[in-house]
Design an enzyme around this catalytic site. Structure first.
Site, mmCIF file in Angstrom:
data_model
loop_
_atom_site.group_PDB
_atom_site.id
_atom_site.type_symbol
_atom_site.label_atom_id
_atom_site.label_comp_id
_atom_site.label_asym_id
_atom_site.label_seq_id
_atom_site.Cartn_x
_atom_site.Cartn_y
_atom_site.Cartn_z
ATOM 1 N N GLU A 279 -4.880 -1.637 10.781
ATOM 2 C CA GLU A 279 -3.418 -1.545 10.610
ATOM 3 C C GLU A 279 -2.771 -1.253 11.964
ATOM 4 O O GLU A 279 -1.759 -1.850 12.340
ATOM 5 C CB GLU A 279 -3.079 -0.452 9.591
ATOM 6 C CG GLU A 279 -1.578 -0.270 9.424
ATOM 7 C CD GLU A 279 -1.185 0.604 8.239
ATOM 8 O OE1 GLU A 279 -2.070 1.028 7.482
ATOM 9 O OE2 GLU A 279 0.023 0.851 8.088
ATOM 10 N N GLU B 86 2.890 10.194 17.909
ATOM 11 C CA GLU B 86 2.344 11.543 18.159
ATOM 12 C C GLU B 86 0.970 11.658 17.486
ATOM 13 O O GLU B 86 0.028 12.215 18.058
ATOM 14 C CB GLU B 86 3.288 12.628 17.606
ATOM 15 C CG GLU B 86 4.607 12.755 18.362
ATOM 16 C CD GLU B 86 5.554 11.583 18.116
ATOM 17 O OE1 GLU B 86 5.610 11.079 16.978
ATOM 18 O OE2 GLU B 86 6.241 11.155 19.064
ATOM 19 N N GLN C 142 19.848 -4.771 28.043
ATOM 20 C CA GLN C 142 20.895 -4.422 29.014
ATOM 21 C C GLN C 142 21.412 -5.662 29.742
ATOM 22 O O GLN C 142 22.593 -5.761 30.060
ATOM 23 C CB GLN C 142 20.325 -3.396 30.005
ATOM 24 C CG GLN C 142 21.347 -2.787 30.943
ATOM 25 C CD GLN C 142 22.311 -1.832 30.237
ATOM 26 O OE1 GLN C 142 22.119 -1.466 29.088
ATOM 27 N NE2 GLN C 142 23.365 -1.466 30.936
ATOM 28 N N THR D 285 2.437 7.003 1.787
ATOM 29 C CA THR D 285 3.473 7.979 2.153
ATOM 30 C C THR D 285 4.251 8.467 0.930
ATOM 31 O O THR D 285 4.578 7.691 0.037
ATOM 32 C CB THR D 285 4.447 7.330 3.160
ATOM 33 O OG1 THR D 285 3.682 6.807 4.240
ATOM 34 C CG2 THR D 285 5.455 8.338 3.681
ATOM 35 N N ILE E 294 0.862 -1.194 0.000
ATOM 36 C CA ILE E 294 0.000 0.000 0.000
ATOM 37 C C ILE E 294 0.891 1.235 0.000
ATOM 38 O O ILE E 294 1.839 1.323 0.784
ATOM 39 C CB ILE E 294 -1.000 0.009 1.180
ATOM 40 C CG1 ILE E 294 -1.898 1.251 1.098
ATOM 41 C CG2 ILE E 294 -0.319 -0.070 2.540
ATOM 42 C CD1 ILE E 294 -3.211 1.120 1.828
ATOM 43 N N GLY F 43 27.466 -6.991 26.671
ATOM 44 C CA GLY F 43 28.054 -6.785 25.343
ATOM 45 C C GLY F 43 27.406 -7.647 24.277
ATOM 46 O O GLY F 43 27.316 -7.249 23.108
ATOM 47 N N GLY G 11 3.832 12.306 5.175
ATOM 48 C CA GLY G 11 3.522 10.989 5.728
ATOM 49 C C GLY G 11 2.355 11.102 6.694
ATOM 50 O O GLY G 11 1.258 10.613 6.429
ATOM 51 N N PHE H 191 9.119 4.666 1.403
ATOM 52 C CA PHE H 191 9.001 3.797 2.586
ATOM 53 C C PHE H 191 7.937 2.713 2.372
ATOM 54 O O PHE H 191 7.208 2.383 3.324
ATOM 55 C CB PHE H 191 8.626 4.595 3.853
ATOM 56 C CG PHE H 191 9.503 5.767 4.170
ATOM 57 C CD1 PHE H 191 10.870 5.723 3.952
ATOM 58 C CD2 PHE H 191 8.961 6.927 4.725
ATOM 59 C CE1 PHE H 191 11.678 6.815 4.267
ATOM 60 C CE2 PHE H 191 9.750 8.008 5.051
ATOM 61 C CZ PHE H 191 11.111 7.963 4.820
#
Ligand SMILES: Cc1cc2nc3c(=O)[nH]c(=O)nc-3n(C[C@H](O)[C@H](O)[C@H](O)COP(=O)(O)OP(=O)(O)OC[C@H]3O[C@@H](n4cnc5c(N)ncnc54)[C@H](O)[C@@H]3O)c2cc1C
Length: 380
Positions: free
Chosen positions: A243, A368, A337, A126, A123, A341, A131, A156
């Site tokens: 979605e 947002e 964490q 964007t 689809i 490493g 976007g 994208f």
């Protein structure tokens, strides 16, 4: 807490999906990640195994299941950290547009191939210039006799390289009001003027062929429009709920899987003569993560059930997309964490999970934008 969503038939289906994933996905993941794309043939195999559009009614050429079959696929792919094989984008995001808004002729032409894997879908909303603000889409579709002529660029786009069919949002005639001048088209990607551009290099989702697209005088039969001319924005608003929901489902499952893997690791890894599970910091952090994961699961399962009953849950789907993806970010970060490493090395799944998680707060509407929608629904 016990999950109550699934019936025995779903449990059987989960077995089928899990076997498929073990056989057809896991052995190829490393190669897919390196290639930046999933094998085309894997889509046909998924189709043959009944993993594409499992919810599609039999009269439309589908297996006649429900959205829970799709949920199972999302969960089983998340269990093995598979983030490139975009079955859900195809089955649960793109194909529903064709199913809900396509003419009988379009549905008969395209849906069986979407189920078999002969058509991989994408689809394209964007654009390089917009976007979040879908009303500002600049691609155009000019009517010319029995065709629309598409011009413009998209970016994208998930499945951008592999797709055979693409639902494209473009501006048609009808003044400045986006509610009246954006239309959706089903475009066969071998149409002259449909140009697949660069496969984009990304932080995560290594095997996903996210790409740029361009349309240069791309002539699409007028019959390939979805719904009424100019109704595209409203169709998008309607379908974006699912979605957001499927992104939340993937995020929730991603957090559960990483937490389970971390729990194992903290028992195995020793420091200062004892398993790191024995440190109070480990216990507290993982207790916090487990609490988030469990609380999230109950909200999400309830939301899935209500969404499936046909409720139009704009606020709640946005909340789930917002909360579940933020929660995934917190949990994966905390969990990584504990790997020290090793948590920075690509061969560790938790490292890939960390990289894959970040985009979930961005795509399907940024978090947002989810807050904008939720606030609006609250009357603010
Ligand atoms: C891996 C990947 C796959 C994708 N797949 C697809 C796909 O298949 N099809 C497709 O069409 N798109 C796809 N997208 C695009 C994705 O949906 C957009 O990137 C996303 O909606 C944000 O749009 P944008 O990148 O233009 O950011 P912008 O809209 O430019 O936003 C930039 C920043 O401004 C903030 N912002 C914007 N408006 C507001 C506001 N009103 N209030 C507060 N903050 C605001 C945003 O939250 C963001 O933080 C994909 C993106 C990625 C990264």
């Amino acid at each position: 807490m016990k999950r109550t969503l699934f019936a025995p038939e779903h449990d059987l289906y989960r077995k089928t999906v899990r076997e498929f994933v073990a056989r057809e996905v896991v052995p190829h993941q490393e190669r897919w990640n390196e290639a930046g794309i999933v094998d085309r043939e894997a889509w046909r195999r998924a189709g043959a195994a009944g993993l594409l559009c499992p919810w599609l009614p039999e009269e439309d050429g589908g297996p006649g299941g429900d959205l829970l079959h799709s949920v199972i696929i999302i969960e089983e792919l998340a269990r093995v950290y598979e983030s490139g094989f975009a079955l859900s984008l195809h089955s649960d995001v793109v194909v529903p547009y064709i199913h809900s808004f396509g003419s009988a002729e379009l549905k008969a032409r395209y849906l069986p191939g979407c189920v078999s894997g002969d058509y991989v879908t994408a689809i394209a909303m964007t654009e390089p210039g917009t976007g979040s603000d879908l009303a500002a889409i600049a691609s155009t579709a000019r009517r010319d006799g029995d065709h629309y002529v598409l011009s413009g660029a998209k970016t994208f786009i998930t499945n951008g390289i592999l797709c055979d069919l693409c639902v494209v949002a473009a501006r048609t005639e009808g003044g400045d009001n986006p509610h009246q001048n954006i239309s959706l088209f089903v475009v066969e990607t071998n149409t002259p003027g449909f140009l697949k551009g660069k496969k984009l290099k990304k932080m995560g989702m290594a095997a996903q062929d996210t790409a740029e697209l361009a349309f240069e005088d791309c002539r699409v039969p007028a019959a390939n429009i979805l719904g009424q001319p100019g109704a595209g924005f409203l169709m998008l608003m309607q379908k974006l709920q699912q979605e957001r929901l499927v992104v939340a489902i993937a995020a929730q499952c991603g957090a559960e899987v990483v937490l389970a893997e971390t729990l194992k690791y903290v028992h195995e890894r020793k420091a200062f003569g004892k398993p790191i599970a024995k440190f109070q910091n480990t216990q507290f952090k993982l207790a916090e993560c487990a609490t988030e994961v469990e609380v999230g699961r109950v909200f999400l399962d309830r939301l899935i059930a209500e969404h499936m009953s046909g409720e139009y849950l704009v606020k709640e789907c946005s909340m789930a997309k917002l909360w579940q993806t933020e929660m995934l970010g917190r949990v994966v970060d905390e969990c990584l964490q504990f790997f020290g490493g090793y948590g920075y090395m690509l061969e560790y799944p938790v490292t890939r999970a960390y990289m894959d998680a970040r985009v979930q707060r961005i795509y399907a509407g940024t978090n947002e934008i989810m807050k904008v929608i939720i606030a609006k629904q609250m009357g603010l």
